[in-house]
Each structure stands twice: as structure tokens, then as C-alpha cells.
Design an enzyme around this catalytic site. Structure first.
Site, PDB file in Angstrom:
ATOM      1  N   ALA A  20       0.811  -1.222   0.000  1.00 33.60           N
ATOM      2  CA  ALA A  20       0.000   0.000   0.000  1.00 33.60           C
ATOM      3  C   ALA A  20       0.843   1.271   0.000  1.00 33.60           C
ATOM      4  CB  ALA A  20      -0.953  -0.013   1.193  1.00 33.60           C
ATOM      5  N   TYR A  25      -2.647  -4.121  -5.250  1.00 32.55           N
ATOM      6  CA  TYR A  25      -1.917  -4.020  -3.987  1.00 32.55           C
ATOM      7  C   TYR A  25      -2.805  -4.328  -2.794  1.00 32.55           C
ATOM      8  CZ  TYR A  25      -4.013   0.623  -3.201  1.00 32.55           C
ATOM      9  OH  TYR A  25      -4.877   1.652  -2.996  1.00 32.55           O
ATOM     10  N   CYS A  26      -2.146  -4.672  -1.688  1.00 35.08           N
ATOM     11  CA  CYS A  26      -2.798  -4.837  -0.394  1.00 35.08           C
ATOM     12  C   CYS A  26      -1.809  -4.243   0.613  1.00 35.08           C
ATOM     13  CB  CYS A  26      -3.146  -6.299  -0.119  1.00 35.08           C
ATOM     14  SG  CYS A  26      -1.749  -7.431  -0.219  1.00 35.08           S
ATOM     15  N   LYS A  27      -2.024  -4.466   1.886  1.00 31.64           N
ATOM     16  CA  LYS A  27      -1.158  -3.820   2.879  1.00 31.64           C
ATOM     17  C   LYS A  27       0.326  -4.112   2.642  1.00 31.64           C
ATOM     18  CE  LYS A  27      -0.723  -2.919   7.792  1.00 31.64           C
ATOM     19  NZ  LYS A  27       0.564  -3.327   8.301  1.00 31.64           N
TER      20      LYS A  27
END
Length: 149
Positions: A16, A87-89
Site C-alpha cells: 500500500a 496491492y494490499c497492505k
């Protein structure tokens, strides 16, 4: 270090923090951001299309339900000459699973080929076991829908 990792000419993966870097998005000519999280922010770039997949990085979450929609959005973007960033964290599990679904559906890869491609692009990739089993189910569905080869 902020970076967007290239999976294919039209697909990138990151965490992120990197995804919210306007500079990186411009540099990599990103036209679609797929945010695979409930709480991570979107970049503030107005020109970038945005798609949220509200799931936690939990093996019990149903990411399978989002595979087709995300894979098709990435494919459509690629056909228009755009580039998608998923995306992710941490850019490890959720986003990787979505990228793998795309590679399996639109690039004809097997699950293990897709995982290998992702790990080559981004070493930290490791979808959780729940998402891996959902990807296995997706692989079977794709094979069935394509019929005998």
C-alpha cells in the site's frame, strides 16, 4: 524502499505504501489501481481508475468471489493499453492471489506457473493457505470451462 514490481507488461504488484506514491504511479504509467483490502487508502491520483476488493488477509475470507471481476478488469485495462497495479497492505497474500487469478484466466498459466511468476516479480509473495485453496478451485473451474484440450 518504495517500488512497484512488474508481473507482466500490463500488471504490477506492490504494498500500500508504494501504491500511494504519485511519483511511482506516473513513472510506471499506472491507469488502474486494485486495492485488495478493507482499510488501505487509495492513491489520490485523480486520473487513475480505482477498484476496491474489501477483504482481510484471512484464510476464511472469500476472495474467490472477486477473481473473475478483477482478472477481467486487468485484461480490459491491458487491451486499452493501460497498466494495472494490484496491492494490499504488504503486497504478499491478497494482491498476489488476485494477480495469480488473472495470469491463470487470461494468460493460460497453471496455478504453480502463476505463483512462480509472482515470486520472480516480488520475492515476498506468499498467499495464505485459504487463498491458495481458492486459487486451486479457480484453476479447476477454468479447466472445466475451457473443456478438454
Amino acid at each position: 524502499m518504495l517500488q512497484l514490481c512488474e508481473v507482466s507488461s500490463s500488471l504490477l504488484i506492490s504494498n500500500a505504501r508504494s501504491a500511494c506514491s504519485e511519483e511511482l504511479l506516473q513513472q510506471e504509467a499506472v491507469t488502474l489501481c486494485i486495492n485488495v483490502s478493507r482499510q488501505q487508502p487509495f492513491p489520490s491520483a485523480g486520473a487513475v481508475a480505482k477498484l476496491r476488493v474489501p477483504v482481510y488477509d484471512d484464510p476464511g475470507e472469500d476472495l474467490y468471489a472477486h477473481f473473475d471481476r478483477c482478472a477481467d478488469a486487468i485484461q480490459t485495462e491491458a487491451e486499452l493499453g493501460g497498466r494495472s497495479l494490484v496491492y494490499c497492505k504488504n503486497g504478499r497474500s491478497r494482491s498476489a492471489a488476485v494477480c495469480m487469478a488473472y495470469l491463470m484466466k487470461h494468460r493460460g498459466m497453471t496455478l504453480s506457473e502463476a505463483l512462480q511468476r509472482l515470486k520472480t516479480a516480488r520475492r515476498v509473495v506468499e498467499p495464505n493457505l485459504g487463498f491458495l485453496s481458492q486459487l486451486q478451485r479457480y484453476e479447476h473451474e477454468l479447466k472445466r470451462s475451457r473443456g478438454p484440450s
